[in-house]
Design an enzyme around this catalytic site. Structure first.
Site, PDB file in Angstrom:
ATOM      1  N   LYS A   1       0.843  -1.199   0.000  1.00 21.44           N
ATOM      2  CA  LYS A   1       0.000   0.000   0.000  1.00 21.44           C
ATOM      3  C   LYS A   1       0.877   1.248   0.000  1.00 21.44           C
ATOM      4  CE  LYS A   1      -2.009   2.358   3.303  1.00 21.44           C
ATOM      5  NZ  LYS A   1      -1.891   3.689   2.700  1.00 21.44           N
TER       6      LYS A   1
ATOM      7  N   GLU B   1      10.603   1.606   9.957  1.00 22.72           N
ATOM      8  CA  GLU B   1      11.500   2.746   9.706  1.00 22.72           C
ATOM      9  C   GLU B   1      10.717   3.995  10.031  1.00 22.72           C
ATOM     10  OE1 GLU B   1      14.543   2.401   9.104  1.00 22.72           O
ATOM     11  OE2 GLU B   1      14.457   0.242   8.762  1.00 22.72           O
TER      12      GLU B   1
END
Ligand code: TXE
Length: 480
Positions: free
Chosen positions: A173, A248
């Site tokens: 996505k 991250e």
């Protein structure tokens, strides 16, 4: 108006519920396309397509999988100009930046991991005369990749390419704020002949499609880049299901300038590391610490160069600063500028929204902004602004600057400028960040581990680290 579609089972399809979100061009503030507002039904279809494709993809030799990835890389290179323009329109970044950084890097991600899978080896541990132990690395199955809006195709492909190379099928996505190049990538995957269902791209919001991916029991791992708060939420949802997680997250990176540095290089690169992509890179160095003997000289040279960063239509070649990604994000950054004033900062440059005329009259532009006089404990120096706002602070000793540099909850990247080799190593080792650049910034070798310490994330991407993340090691012992 162009309606983007999901890429599921090799086909471009409308979202099951038929709902769409407006996609806005940041430079104009105008809606220019519609993006699927997908939900759990679309994610379910994507997972089913990926599961169906997995046995054959897994059995495909790494060399052949790699060739397909290299083919996608070539198609990205062929369409460089078209993709760069699409990225610039969708995100607001200068076309030149998209052409020289974002899109070439997306192509490199596919070619790098396309070949890397053939160099991926596992360990053997021989116990002399007793047993042979060897490790097999199996792909996980169906994995999820969720990426943000600041480097759209660059970060999207940085996750997808290693996942596919390692033999997984992917449900991915992109950010709902910048979906365009992911959509164009789905067309290129069709053209490259990627087997149906190997990669599935579902568009939609975080709470909608994103959450459905994180909750899906058959998605075995989530690789996510985005805000720290979102990362926390994803971890809370996925951890009880024992999914593998690579997160991250944000950064509040120090840029440390010692008096013995190569002055010109430090100033020029600091302008880049402050304001590239309008400061919307998690690696930007937003806290600039300068050793006192060169502080005033650095400040003058830095401000002189900042004044040359003209803000303009991202599609015009001369523009050095484009638009921020959205009105809410611009408002967030402006609120930090207001906070910097309240916290007692002195404004040295910028600080205002820019109103351009013509086609960009409704765009989200902001002047590159520099403050001084803000202590390391100020919120502006501790929280991630993620915009073109930096602070300048003089320091006296190495010990002091290290304390300040390490004094936030983040630990993604740091830059330091010095000609003293011993100091470079000493300071680098003492910095609590996953990445340290010495006399450079954003210098990337795709083989190196990439990721942060503390609240900047969990796990590492890049090179073998990514291939390890997307595989499950199995240890086999044979008695001799
Ligand atoms: O990021 P989000 P946003 C920082 C930056 C920025 C802040 C918020 O400070 O101001 O984060 O930005 C998806 N389950 N960074 O709101 O929400 C979302 O759809 C699953 C730092 O844009 O973290 C998108 O695809 N997915 C940064 C992606 O997560 C969810 C880059 C990132 O969106 C989800 C961007 C959920 N519950 C912002 N909620 C960096 N470090 O690179 C959202 N998403």
């Amino acid at each position: 108006m162009l309606q983007l579609r999901n890429y599921i089972g090799g086909q471009l399809v409308a979202p099951a519920a038929g709902r769409y979100l407006p996609n806005i061009e940041p430079a104009t503030g105008q809606v220019y396309s519609q993006v699927p507002d997908s939900d759990a039904q679309d994610v379910q279809r994507a997972v089913e397509a990926a599961q169906a494709a997995w046995p054959a993809w897994r059995a495909t030799p790494a060399e052949q999988r790699g060739k397909l990835l290299v083919r996608i890389s070539e198609l990205i290179e062929r369409d460089l100009e078209r993709l760069a323009r699409a990225e610039s329109i969708d995100n607001g970044k200068p076309l030149k930046l998209a052409r020289t950084v974002d899109i070439p890097r997306a192509a490199s991600n596919f070619s790098f991991f396309g070949t890397a899978a053939q160099h991926f080896a596992s360990e053997t541990h021989m116990q002399d005369g007793v047993a042979l132990n060897y490790t097999v690395r199996h792909p996980l199955g169906v994995v999820g990749c969720i990426s943000p809006w600041n480097l759209p195709l660059y970060l999207f492909t940085w996750k997808i390419a290693p996942a596919l190379a390692a033999g997984n099928c992917v449900v991915a996505k992109p950010s709902e704020v910048t979906p365009m190049t992911a959509y164009l990538l789905s067309e290129l995957c069709q053209e490259a002949g990627l087997p149906a269902g190997v990669l599935n791209i579902v568009h939609g919001t975080g709470p909608g499609a994103g959450q459905a991916m994180v909750e899906h029991p058959h998605i075995k791992a989530i690789s996510f880049t985005g805000g720290t708060k979102t990362g926390e939420h994803i971890a809370r949802t996925a951890a009880p299901m024992f999914k593998k997680l690579s997160l991250e997250l944000g950064g509040k990176n120090p840029n440390i300038v010692f008096a013995d540095c190569d002055f010109e290089a430090a100033v020029n690169t600091s302008v880049q590391s402050s304001f590239a992509n309008q400061g919307q890179i998690c690696l930007c160095g937003s806290r600039i610490f300068v050793e006192r003997p060169v502080y005033e000289q650095f400040k003058a040279a830095f401000l002189e160069r900042v004044a040359m960063l003209n803000v303009g239509d991202p599609l015009e070649e001369g523009s050095r600063q484009g638009a921020l990604v959205s009105e809410p994000h611009l408002q967030k950054v402006l609120s930090y500028i207001e906070l910097a004033h309240h916290e007692g900062g002195t404004l040295l440059a910028g600080g205002q929204r820019v109103h351009l005329g013509g086609r960009c009259a409704g765009g989200y532009f902001l002047q590159p902004t520099v403050f001084e006089g803000l202590g390391p404990e100020c919120r502006v120096n501790r929280e991630e602004v993620f915009g073109p706002v930096v602070t300048l602070t003089p320091f006296d000793t190495e010990e002091e600057v290290l304390r300040w540099a390490n004094g936030t909850e983040y630990g993604l990247a740091a830059t330091l400028w010095t000609r003293d080799l011993q100091r470079a190593h000493r300071v680098a080792h003492a910095l609590e960040t996953g990445i340290v650049w010495v006399n450079t910034w954003l210098h990337r070798d795709l083989r190196t581990p990439f990721g942060g310490m503390k609240n900047s994330g969990v796990g590492r991407e890049g090179g073998l680290e990514a291939l390890r993340f997307f595989t499950e090691p199995q240890s086999i012992t044979v008695k001799l």
